[in-house]
Every structure is written in structure tokens, then in C-alpha cells.
Design a protein around this motif. Structure first.
Motif, PDB file in Angstrom:
ATOM      1  N   ALA A   1      -2.364  17.041 -12.050  1.00  0.00           N
ATOM      2  CA  ALA A   1      -1.951  15.691 -11.674  1.00  0.00           C
ATOM      3  C   ALA A   1      -2.339  14.676 -12.736  1.00  0.00           C
ATOM      4  O   ALA A   1      -1.623  13.713 -12.969  1.00  0.00           O
ATOM      5  CB  ALA A   1      -2.577  15.317 -10.332  1.00  0.00           C
TER       6      ALA A   1
ATOM      7  N   ASP B   1      -3.948  15.857  -1.781  1.00  0.00           N
ATOM      8  CA  ASP B   1      -2.552  15.408  -1.849  1.00  0.00           C
ATOM      9  C   ASP B   1      -2.490  13.921  -2.178  1.00  0.00           C
ATOM     10  O   ASP B   1      -1.630  13.487  -2.953  1.00  0.00           O
ATOM     11  CB  ASP B   1      -1.828  15.711  -0.541  1.00  0.00           C
ATOM     12  CG  ASP B   1      -2.539  15.118   0.653  1.00  0.00           C
ATOM     13  OD1 ASP B   1      -3.784  15.149   0.645  1.00  0.00           O
ATOM     14  OD2 ASP B   1      -1.879  14.612   1.566  1.00  0.00           O
ATOM     15  N   GLN B   2      -3.442  13.135  -1.633  1.00  0.00           N
ATOM     16  CA  GLN B   2      -3.479  11.713  -1.966  1.00  0.00           C
ATOM     17  C   GLN B   2      -3.752  11.514  -3.452  1.00  0.00           C
ATOM     18  O   GLN B   2      -3.140  10.658  -4.096  1.00  0.00           O
ATOM     19  CB  GLN B   2      -4.582  11.008  -1.171  1.00  0.00           C
ATOM     20  CG  GLN B   2      -4.244  10.779   0.275  1.00  0.00           C
ATOM     21  CD  GLN B   2      -5.467  10.338   1.055  1.00  0.00           C
ATOM     22  OE1 GLN B   2      -6.598  10.601   0.658  1.00  0.00           O
ATOM     23  NE2 GLN B   2      -5.230   9.682   2.165  1.00  0.00           N
TER      24      GLN B   2
ATOM     25  N   LYS C   1      -0.620  12.343  -5.410  1.00  0.00           N
ATOM     26  CA  LYS C   1       0.390  11.304  -5.221  1.00  0.00           C
ATOM     27  C   LYS C   1       0.009  10.046  -5.985  1.00  0.00           C
ATOM     28  O   LYS C   1       0.837   9.425  -6.645  1.00  0.00           O
ATOM     29  CB  LYS C   1       0.499  10.965  -3.729  1.00  0.00           C
ATOM     30  CG  LYS C   1       1.636  11.674  -3.034  1.00  0.00           C
ATOM     31  CD  LYS C   1       1.702  11.228  -1.584  1.00  0.00           C
ATOM     32  CE  LYS C   1       2.271  12.317  -0.716  1.00  0.00           C
ATOM     33  NZ  LYS C   1       1.927  12.135   0.694  1.00  0.00           N
TER      34      LYS C   1
ATOM     35  N   TRP D   1       0.337  10.490  -9.789  1.00  0.00           N
ATOM     36  CA  TRP D   1       1.720  10.565 -10.255  1.00  0.00           C
ATOM     37  C   TRP D   1       2.476   9.283  -9.990  1.00  0.00           C
ATOM     38  O   TRP D   1       3.615   9.157 -10.399  1.00  0.00           O
ATOM     39  CB  TRP D   1       2.427  11.757  -9.605  1.00  0.00           C
ATOM     40  CG  TRP D   1       2.106  13.047 -10.273  1.00  0.00           C
ATOM     41  CD1 TRP D   1       1.725  13.190 -11.561  1.00  0.00           C
ATOM     42  CD2 TRP D   1       2.118  14.350  -9.719  1.00  0.00           C
ATOM     43  NE1 TRP D   1       1.486  14.509 -11.847  1.00  0.00           N
ATOM     44  CE2 TRP D   1       1.725  15.239 -10.724  1.00  0.00           C
ATOM     45  CE3 TRP D   1       2.435  14.862  -8.469  1.00  0.00           C
ATOM     46  CZ2 TRP D   1       1.639  16.608 -10.524  1.00  0.00           C
ATOM     47  CZ3 TRP D   1       2.349  16.217  -8.267  1.00  0.00           C
ATOM     48  CH2 TRP D   1       1.948  17.091  -9.283  1.00  0.00           C
ATOM     49  N   LYS D   2       1.870   8.333  -9.275  1.00  0.00           N
ATOM     50  CA  LYS D   2       2.571   7.094  -8.985  1.00  0.00           C
ATOM     51  C   LYS D   2       2.078   5.969  -9.884  1.00  0.00           C
ATOM     52  O   LYS D   2       2.655   5.713 -10.937  1.00  0.00           O
ATOM     53  CB  LYS D   2       2.385   6.742  -7.502  1.00  0.00           C
ATOM     54  CG  LYS D   2       3.546   5.897  -6.977  1.00  0.00           C
ATOM     55  CD  LYS D   2       3.276   5.463  -5.555  1.00  0.00           C
ATOM     56  CE  LYS D   2       3.738   6.500  -4.556  1.00  0.00           C
ATOM     57  NZ  LYS D   2       3.309   6.159  -3.191  1.00  0.00           N
TER      58      LYS D   2
END
Lengths: 192, 297
Positions: free
Chosen positions: B136, B274-275, B278, B281-282
Motif C-alpha cells: 500500500a 483495510d483502512q 484505503k 491509496w487515496k
């Protein structure tokens, strides 16, 4: 007896032994395994009020790295199995501090059918703190006693466990039956 | 040649010692933020000594022992490539930015290698999380470095430092300020601090990859962490804070970088995996793309 005494010092580290001794008493890591109700005394010890990190004491979740095993409250046969396995996982030198009346003589569970009354029949104990519950001050005092004993070299529970392994093993087997290690430990420690 | 070896050893001793002190600063600052007194600054040194003094050492095979050594080796090599002061760099090549950027990630792989061979399920979960965090953070990490390289037009760390000595620190350039923010977020994950300490989440998976390590291997991992901490903070200083003229200046800047990391770490709670993916990647990725575009324009 003097001649039979077992020596555990590694040959190559003999020179640094005083240094290690100094480090050992200043950095005790507690394995975070809180049995019974005494676990509730740990948060005040770790937080701002009493702050045991001043003395280098740190709760550490992995038994392989830990030095100090706190048994905080009553011990049932079910927890005792876990205690013995965790104790044997820890690497020498290791110290055990029992906390509260229950592991000493059963405490309020003196006539219970399912409580192990006397813990030091199963694993060696370095310091015992009486009381129900001992206040954080007395736990702190117990930890300082351990530090003092390490300094004097009298915190030798891990040596006693090796020397009297047959005795401890016999008591453990009497309680759980022969072959409990192979049967139960395999179930929890699937990777063995 | 002899001179170089002596310099390398001296740097290594200095970096290890200062790395341990940095770890001490980390623990002490955390304690002060939580209104505790906290351990002395040299506490991590004592911990490592104690771990070295353990009488037993358990092994789960060759790879288990090899993992920490592999990690330590990669950290040391990354350290040797850094221009610690403006005119001093032990090894240099025209592409040493890429070399250092990737060598700083190799230690994690080494730890994973050792941890997986222990076969503990907690290690397995920790490794899985660590690898996912690594995947990530690659994207924003790469984008921040691309912005930097695009701006200076070189892959050489020495030249980047020299350019900054002439034209002012990188963070004075808007594009690179954005890149610095991205790098700082990734830095948190590189150091394994909150909110990205999912790999070694002590309360959930009991230290993750470290769970089976004890005694001498754990001492090696601590030493590795010290060297790694020194190398990473130095890398940050070299890229964005204008390098240093002498070791004292470097030290002050490193401690400033460390403090930012500690303050962020002590405020934010832990992401779930997962957070984290995310998030990385954001926002950092968007900022990284903008930084790279600004640097190109």
C-alpha cells in the motif's frame, strides 16, 4: 551440595556477566498474562499514577522475550496448564511474581474443588505478595523486591525449576494426568 | 581502503548508539505526552543488553536465524549509502537514491522471512499485514520520490544535498512541500508507528512477526531497528531538510523529524489493515500525483 550445583552461565559471556546483571534488573518485561481479578491492578501501575516504566518495566505480549511472569489471582487447573506452558516458553533467566492470596493458599477459594491452592508446587515462585487484592503500592513493592533479589542473585526460580524438574513434573502430572503436555499443548500450539 | 573500513565502523557505532537514543527519546516523549515520567533515555540499550544476556536461545531453523541478520545487513548497507554530511559519503553511485529507498524496505522483508519460518500463526498474520502495508505504501512513496527527482533532475543524493545548499531546502518549493507531506505519512508506515503499527499490533496479535523471537535474535532485531531509525531519519533530512554540514546539524534535524513522527504516533489510534490500504491509496496518492505533476510543470 556445593559441587553438584548446576552452572548455567555461558562460557563466552562470563566476562560481561556484571553488565548483563545490571541490565537485567533495570529492564524487566512482564508477560501480559493476567489470570483472575488481579489484572485490574495493572492499568494503574502502567499509567500516570504509578508508572512502572520508570524502572524499565514494560508489559510485553510475547512470552519469548519476557522476563517477569505475573500471576495475578486465582489459578484453576485450566489456567495452570497455560501458565506452565507459558512459563516454559519464556527464556532463562525468568522470574515469577505471584500476586494476591489465591496463588499462595487458595484465599477465598480455600475450599473450592476447582482452584489450585498452592502454586509453588507446580512452578517455582520468586516473590509472593499477600492480600486480597494487594494495592498497586504493594505490587510495586513486590516488583522492587524482585529487582533487589536480582541484584543479590537470589531470584533463582528458573534454576530451581531445572534442578527440581522431577518434583515439579510429578506434581503437574498428578493434577493433570500423564501425557497432558503432548495431548493439550499440541492443541493450543498447533505449530509445534 | 583501510581508511574506508575505519570510517564505516565508526559510522556504524555512532548510528547504532544514536539509534538507541532515538528509541529512548521515542519512549520518553510518549511517556511525557501521557503525563508519565517514562524510562531513561538509554533504556533501549539496557533492553538489548538484557536480551543478549539471555541464557537460552531457541531456533526454528536456519532461515529463522538468518532473517534478523539479513534485515540488519540491509539497514547497515542503506546507512553506508547516505551522505551523512555534505561532503561525506562512503559509497556513492549515480543512482543511490533508488538504492537507499529500496534498501530501507528490505529489512521488513528480512523480518518477514524469519517470522514466517517460525510457523507461529500470529507471525503469519503479522507478516500478511506487513506485506500488505508495504504494497500500500509503495505508490505514495514512489510518487514523492518521483516529484523530488523530477525537480532536481538527478538520482544522486549528494547532488540533491548540494542543490539544496545552494537553492534552499526542498520544502520551500511548493511541489516538494506536498511531496514532503506524502513522504511523512509513508514515513510513519516505514517506522512502524501509529497509525500504521498494524504489523506489530501488540494488543491484537502480540507483536506480530516478533512473537517467536526472543533472546539473541530479538536483540539483533532491536539493533536493526536502531540502525534503521537512524538511517530513515537521516534519509528524510537529506531529501527534504537540506542535508547537513556536520553531524550535530544532522542530529538536530533528525530529532526534529523524529518528534513529528512521535507526535503523530501518540495522537492517532491504529488503522485496521483495510483502512490503512484505503487511506494510503487515496489521500497520499492524490497528493503525490499533484506533487509529481507540479514538479514536471
Amino acid at each position: 551440595m556445593e559441587n553438584n550445583e548446576i552452572k548455567y552461565e555461558l562460557k563466552e559471556f562470563k566476562l560481561f556477566e556484571p553488565l548483563f546483571k545490571w541490565a537485567r534488573k533495570k529492564s524487566l518485561w512482564i508477560v501480559a498474562f493476567c489470570t483472575g481479578c488481579g489484572g485490574i491492578e495493572m492499568p494503574p501501575l502502567a499509567t500516570a499514577r504509578y508508572d512502572f516504566e520508570r524502572f524499565g518495566i514494560m508489559p510485553n505480549p510475547a512470552p519469548r522475550m519476557a522476563d517477569l511472569f505475573l500471576i495475578t489471582g486465582y489459578v484453576t487447573p485450566k489456567t495452570l496448564k497455560r501458565i506452565i506452558i507459558t512459563y516454559e516458553m519464556m527464556q532463562d533467566p525468568k522470574y515469577v511474581l505471584i500476586h494476591g492470596s489465591c496463588p499462595i493458599n487458595g484465599g477465598v477459594y480455600w475450599d473450592s474443588y476447582n482452584v489450585v491452592k498452592q502454586l509453588d508446587k507446580y512452578i517455582p515462585v520468586d516473590v509472593a505478595i499477600a492480600g486480597c487484592m494487594p494495592r498497586p503500592e504493594s505490587v510495586m513493592e513486590g516488583i522492587l523486591t524482585i529487582i533487589r533479589k536480582i541484584e543479590e542473585g537470589t531470584a533463582d526460580g528458573w534454576k530451581r525449576y531445572k534442578e527440581n524438574y522431577e518434583y515439579y513434573r510429578k506434581n503437574q502430572d498428578e493434577l493433570f494426568g500423564e501425557g497432558w503436555r503432548e495431548k493439550d499443548a499440541k492443541r493450543w500450539l498447533a505449530w509445534l | 581502503m583501510m581508511n574506508m573500513i575505519i570510517q564505516a565502523v565508526l559510522i556504524l557505532i555512532y548510528a547504532t548508539f544514536m539509534g538507541f537514543i532515538f528509541m529512548g527519546i521515542e519512549r520518553k516523549t510518549m511517556a511525557r505526552i501521557q503525563r508519565r515520567i517514562g524510562p531513561p533515555l538509554y533504556q533501549p540499550l539496557l533492553d538489548t543488553l538484557k536480551l543478549l544476556g539471555k541464557r537460552e536461545s531457541i531456533t526454528h531453523g536456519f532461515i529463522y536465524d538468518f532473517g534478523p541478520i539479513f534485515a540488519l545487513g540491509a539497514s547497515i548497507l542503506a546507512l553506508m549509502f547516505l551522505p551523512l554530511t555534505q561532503n561525506f559519503q562512503l559509497f556513492s553511485s549515480s543512482g543511490d537514491l533508488i538504492v537507499v529507498a529500496y534498501l530501507l524496505e528490505v529489512p521488513m522483508l528480512g523480518i518477514m522471512l524469519g517470522a514466517m519460518s517460525s510457523g507461529n500463526p500470529y507471525s503469519g498474520v503479522g507478516v500478511q499485514r506487513g506485506l500488505l502495508t508495504m504494497v500500500a505504501m509503495q505508490l505514495p512513496y514512489g510518487l514523492a520520490l518521483i516529484a523530488l527527482v523530477e525537480h532536481y533532475g538527478t538520482f544522486s543524493l549528494q547532488e540533491i544535498v548540494k542543490a539544496q545548499q545552494i537553492a534552499g531546502w526542498s520544502i520551500l518549493v511548493p511541489a516538494l512541500l506536498l511531496a514532503m507531506i506524502v513522504f511523512d505519512i509513508v514515513f510513519q508506515a516505514l517506522l512502524g508507528l501509529e497509525p500504521f503499527d498494524i504489523t506489530t499490533a501488540p494488543a491484537e496479535i502480540s507483536m506480530g512477526p516478533m512473537v517467536e523471537y526472543g533472546g539473541k535474535q530479538a536483540a539483533l532485531l532491536f539493533t536493526q531497528h536502531a540502525v534503521q531509525l537512524f538511517a530513515e531519519t537521516a534519509f528524510f533530512v537529506i531529501l527534504f531538510l537540506g542535508g547537513a554540514n556536520n553531524l550535530l546539524e544532522l542530529l538536530i534535524k533528525q530529532i526534529a523529524v523524529l518528534f513529528i513522527a512521535i507526535f503523530i504516533a501518540s495522537i492517532y489510534p491504529r488503522f485496521t489493515i483495510d483502512q490503512a490500504a484505503k487511506f494510503l491509496w487515496k489521500w497520499p496518492t492524490i497528493m503525490g500525483i499533484i506533487a509529481a505533476l507540479l514538479a514536471v510543470l
